[in-house]
Motif scaffolding. Structure first.
Motif, PDB file in Angstrom:
ATOM      1  N   ASN A 189      -7.366  94.733  17.137  1.00 51.63           N
ATOM      2  CA  ASN A 189      -7.968  95.574  18.159  1.00 51.63           C
ATOM      3  C   ASN A 189      -9.488  95.389  18.106  1.00 51.63           C
ATOM      4  O   ASN A 189     -10.108  95.716  17.094  1.00 51.63           O
ATOM      5  N   PRO A 190     -10.126  94.866  19.153  1.00 55.16           N
ATOM      6  CA  PRO A 190     -11.583  94.652  19.090  1.00 55.16           C
ATOM      7  C   PRO A 190     -12.361  95.941  18.866  1.00 55.16           C
ATOM      8  O   PRO A 190     -13.469  95.905  18.297  1.00 55.16           O
ATOM      9  N   ASP A 191     -11.805  97.084  19.269  1.00 54.51           N
ATOM     10  CA  ASP A 191     -12.489  98.358  19.053  1.00 54.51           C
ATOM     11  C   ASP A 191     -12.497  98.763  17.581  1.00 54.51           C
ATOM     12  O   ASP A 191     -13.218  99.689  17.200  1.00 54.51           O
ATOM     13  N   ALA A 192     -11.694  98.082  16.759  1.00 49.66           N
ATOM     14  CA  ALA A 192     -11.630  98.411  15.328  1.00 49.66           C
ATOM     15  C   ALA A 192     -12.664  97.673  14.503  1.00 49.66           C
ATOM     16  O   ALA A 192     -12.875  97.997  13.329  1.00 49.66           O
ATOM     17  N   VAL A 193     -13.310  96.653  15.070  1.00 45.74           N
ATOM     18  CA  VAL A 193     -14.246  95.831  14.308  1.00 45.74           C
ATOM     19  C   VAL A 193     -15.544  96.601  14.101  1.00 45.74           C
ATOM     20  O   VAL A 193     -16.189  97.030  15.064  1.00 45.74           O
ATOM     21  N   GLY A 194     -15.921  96.760  12.842  1.00 47.04           N
ATOM     22  CA  GLY A 194     -17.115  97.497  12.472  1.00 47.04           C
ATOM     23  C   GLY A 194     -16.946  98.087  11.089  1.00 47.04           C
ATOM     24  O   GLY A 194     -16.087  97.637  10.316  1.00 47.04           O
ATOM     25  N   TRP A 195     -17.752  99.097  10.785  1.00 48.72           N
ATOM     26  CA  TRP A 195     -17.686  99.726   9.460  1.00 48.72           C
ATOM     27  C   TRP A 195     -17.720 101.243   9.631  1.00 48.72           C
ATOM     28  O   TRP A 195     -18.128 101.761  10.666  1.00 48.72           O
ATOM     29  N   SER A 196     -17.295 101.952   8.592  1.00 53.08           N
ATOM     30  CA  SER A 196     -17.229 103.408   8.658  1.00 53.08           C
ATOM     31  C   SER A 196     -17.616 104.019   7.319  1.00 53.08           C
ATOM     32  O   SER A 196     -17.564 103.361   6.277  1.00 53.08           O
TER      33      SER A 196
ATOM     34  N   ARG B  97     -16.070 106.856   6.251  1.00 54.74           N
ATOM     35  CA  ARG B  97     -14.845 107.485   5.749  1.00 54.74           C
ATOM     36  C   ARG B  97     -13.666 106.765   6.392  1.00 54.74           C
ATOM     37  O   ARG B  97     -13.834 106.082   7.407  1.00 54.74           O
ATOM     38  N   PRO B  98     -12.481 106.878   5.823  1.00 53.22           N
ATOM     39  CA  PRO B  98     -11.335 106.144   6.373  1.00 53.22           C
ATOM     40  C   PRO B  98     -10.981 106.635   7.779  1.00 53.22           C
ATOM     41  O   PRO B  98     -10.569 107.779   7.966  1.00 53.22           O
ATOM     42  N   LEU B  99     -11.130 105.750   8.759  1.00 47.31           N
ATOM     43  CA  LEU B  99     -10.852 106.081  10.152  1.00 47.31           C
ATOM     44  C   LEU B  99      -9.836 105.142  10.789  1.00 47.31           C
ATOM     45  O   LEU B  99      -9.382 105.399  11.902  1.00 47.31           O
ATOM     46  N   HIS B 100      -9.491 104.052  10.130  1.00 43.38           N
ATOM     47  CA  HIS B 100      -8.589 103.063  10.696  1.00 43.38           C
ATOM     48  C   HIS B 100      -7.139 103.346  10.281  1.00 43.38           C
ATOM     49  O   HIS B 100      -6.865 103.637   9.117  1.00 43.38           O
ATOM     50  N   ARG B 101      -6.253 103.225  11.248  1.00 45.17           N
ATOM     51  CA  ARG B 101      -4.810 103.288  10.973  1.00 45.17           C
ATOM     52  C   ARG B 101      -4.269 101.871  10.995  1.00 45.17           C
ATOM     53  O   ARG B 101      -4.370 101.167  12.002  1.00 45.17           O
ATOM     54  N   ALA B 102      -3.696 101.455   9.879  1.00 48.85           N
ATOM     55  CA  ALA B 102      -3.233 100.068   9.746  1.00 48.85           C
ATOM     56  C   ALA B 102      -1.838  99.930  10.342  1.00 48.85           C
ATOM     57  O   ALA B 102      -0.832  99.913   9.625  1.00 48.85           O
ATOM     58  N   ASN B 103      -1.775  99.811  11.651  1.00 43.79           N
ATOM     59  CA  ASN B 103      -0.505  99.663  12.365  1.00 43.79           C
ATOM     60  C   ASN B 103      -0.121  98.187  12.472  1.00 43.79           C
ATOM     61  O   ASN B 103       0.060  97.639  13.557  1.00 43.79           O
TER      62      ASN B 103
ATOM     63  N   SER C 268     -17.387 106.589   1.685  1.00 46.10           N
ATOM     64  CA  SER C 268     -16.841 105.315   1.233  1.00 46.10           C
ATOM     65  C   SER C 268     -17.152 104.270   2.289  1.00 46.10           C
ATOM     66  O   SER C 268     -17.557 104.594   3.410  1.00 46.10           O
ATOM     67  N   LEU C 269     -16.963 103.003   1.938  1.00 41.34           N
ATOM     68  CA  LEU C 269     -17.248 101.918   2.869  1.00 41.34           C
ATOM     69  C   LEU C 269     -15.941 101.344   3.406  1.00 41.34           C
ATOM     70  O   LEU C 269     -15.159 100.756   2.664  1.00 41.34           O
ATOM     71  N   GLY C 270     -15.716 101.521   4.707  1.00 42.56           N
ATOM     72  CA  GLY C 270     -14.608 100.873   5.388  1.00 42.56           C
ATOM     73  C   GLY C 270     -15.133  99.756   6.268  1.00 42.56           C
ATOM     74  O   GLY C 270     -16.117  99.948   6.985  1.00 42.56           O
ATOM     75  N   VAL C 271     -14.504  98.576   6.205  1.00 43.20           N
ATOM     76  CA  VAL C 271     -14.972  97.409   6.959  1.00 43.20           C
ATOM     77  C   VAL C 271     -13.776  96.644   7.505  1.00 43.20           C
ATOM     78  O   VAL C 271     -12.784  96.442   6.792  1.00 43.20           O
TER      79      VAL C 271
ATOM     80  N   ILE D  71     -18.246 102.630  13.089  1.00 44.00           N
ATOM     81  CA  ILE D  71     -17.098 103.304  13.670  1.00 44.00           C
ATOM     82  C   ILE D  71     -17.184 104.783  13.288  1.00 44.00           C
ATOM     83  O   ILE D  71     -17.331 105.117  12.100  1.00 44.00           O
ATOM     84  N   THR D  72     -17.065 105.667  14.271  1.00 39.06           N
ATOM     85  CA  THR D  72     -17.196 107.098  14.003  1.00 39.06           C
ATOM     86  C   THR D  72     -15.989 107.916  14.434  1.00 39.06           C
ATOM     87  O   THR D  72     -15.955 109.118  14.198  1.00 39.06           O
ATOM     88  N   GLU D  73     -14.999 107.282  15.066  1.00 37.50           N
ATOM     89  CA  GLU D  73     -13.805 107.984  15.509  1.00 37.50           C
ATOM     90  C   GLU D  73     -12.571 107.225  15.033  1.00 37.50           C
ATOM     91  O   GLU D  73     -12.614 106.015  14.850  1.00 37.50           O
ATOM     92  N   PRO D  74     -11.435 107.919  14.850  1.00 35.72           N
ATOM     93  CA  PRO D  74     -10.207 107.228  14.433  1.00 35.72           C
ATOM     94  C   PRO D  74      -9.824 106.126  15.409  1.00 35.72           C
ATOM     95  O   PRO D  74     -10.009 106.250  16.629  1.00 35.72           O
ATOM     96  N   VAL D  75      -9.279 105.031  14.864  1.00 38.21           N
ATOM     97  CA  VAL D  75      -8.953 103.872  15.686  1.00 38.21           C
ATOM     98  C   VAL D  75      -7.786 103.119  15.052  1.00 38.21           C
ATOM     99  O   VAL D  75      -7.643 103.091  13.824  1.00 38.21           O
TER     100      VAL D  75
END
Length: 325
Positions: free
Chosen positions: A21-28, A30-36, A148-151, A7-11
């Motif tokens: 959100n299927p577009d959120a599945v992956g790794w990053s 740096r922190p890119l996921h918003r936990a809504n 960092s590792l985001g998954v 993942i390379t863009e905020p999601v």
């Protein structure tokens, strides 16, 4: 190379209906996921900071399990083996503040005689905590280029977890115990476990993390097996090398202080414990047991280009946790 999608863009973690959100599945990196997260009852949110110094090992947890906040401070004196623990269970996590994006915004938790306050921004974090006999005042800078590792781990569209494992951060400040201030600086490392998700009721996991000059290791198991996602990586000078294969964990549940073995396609690690921490909770619907061992690592892990990173001498922990929550 890992097979997982980077993942390379905020999601957003969730769709508007609250499902993954299927577009959120992956790794990053740096922190890119918003936990809504939406909905009540299965949402789990936490910030766990672990700090290893030459004299002490510190753990701080601020969490919300929806129906309860479970907050804790743990401190081990490495020379004497003395443990100091402060814990609080707060109904409905009242007063607990946890941001939707890792590293962005304040963290607050309070219960009984325990208070935890973490302030986070683009330059790093400050950790402050107070419990009977213990005061914590630490600064954790964020070095330029640090990764960092985001998954995202997908059990299903309704049950999933987003985790950030940020390992090997520099840290400085003081830990004060019974009026004696212990400086934290050279030879000290901080690790953040940021978690947001919708969990199954019963779960078991393994986690190991260790750091040393210019190298860190992050390994997980059991809870990710079979999902197509892992939380495994080696860090070299702050650069992340993602490891995509599930790992084999071997350890003696009758003697937790015997060496642990963690192996896989790009990992061959032995963990040598010097102390065991046992944490148990039993509040009927909420119950858990964690055996967290502190110790040293030997072995190696491979980088993306196939080079082997020597892990001998890294200090950290390995654990098994079983939860009903």
């Amino acid at each position: 190379m890992t097979h997982e999608r980077e993942i390379t863009e905020p999601v957003d973690l969730c769709r508007p209906d609250g499902r993954l959100n299927p577009d959120a599945v992956g790794w990053s990196r740096r922190p890119l996921h918003r936990a809504n997260l939406r909905g009540w009852g299965r949402a789990k949110r936490w910030e766990h900071w672990g700090v290893v110094t030459p004299t002490h090992i510190l753990g701080l947890v601020a969490s919300s399990l929806d129906y309860a906040g479970v907050q804790s401070l743990y401190l081990l004196d490495r020379s004497t083996g003395r443990e100091t623990t402060a814990e609080a269970v707060v109904p409905f996590a009242r007063g607990t503040v946890l941001p939707p994006v890792s590293g962005d915004g304040p963290v607050r938790a309070r219960g009984g005689n325990l208070t935890i306050a973490v302030d986070q921004g683009p330059d790093g974090s400050t950790l402050r905590a107070s419990a009977p006999g213990v005061e914590v005042d630490l600064t954790v800078p964020l070095p330029p280029g640090h990764e960092s590792l985001g998954v995202v781990v997908p059990w299903s569209t309704r049950r999933f977890q987003y985790t950030v494992k940020d390992i090997g951060r520099p840290v400085h400040g003081t830990i004060t115990v019974d009026g004696t201030a212990y400086p934290v600086g050279e030879g000290s490392y901080a690790a953040l476990d940021h978690g947001r998700g919708k969990w199954r009721y019963a779960v078991r996991w393994n986690w190991a993390a260790g750091s040393g000059p210019g190298r860190s290791i992050q390994l997980g198991g059991k809870w990710t097996d079979g999902t197509g996602s892992t939380e495994n990586a080696v860090f070299v000078d702050g650069r992340l090398h993602k490891i995509g294969a599930d790992l084999t964990w071997e350890y003696d549940r009758a003697d937790w202080l015997r060496p642990w073995r963690i192996t896989g396609d790009r990992v061959d690690v032995t963990f040598h414990p010097f102390h065991e921490r046992v944490a148990r909770t039993n509040l009927l619907v909420l119950a858990g047991e964690t055996h967290q061992c502190f110790g040293h690592f030997t072995g190696w892990a491979a980088t993306d280009d196939g080079g082997r990173v020597d892990l001998d001498g890294l200090v950290g922990w390995a654990e098994e946790a079983r939860n009903r929550w």
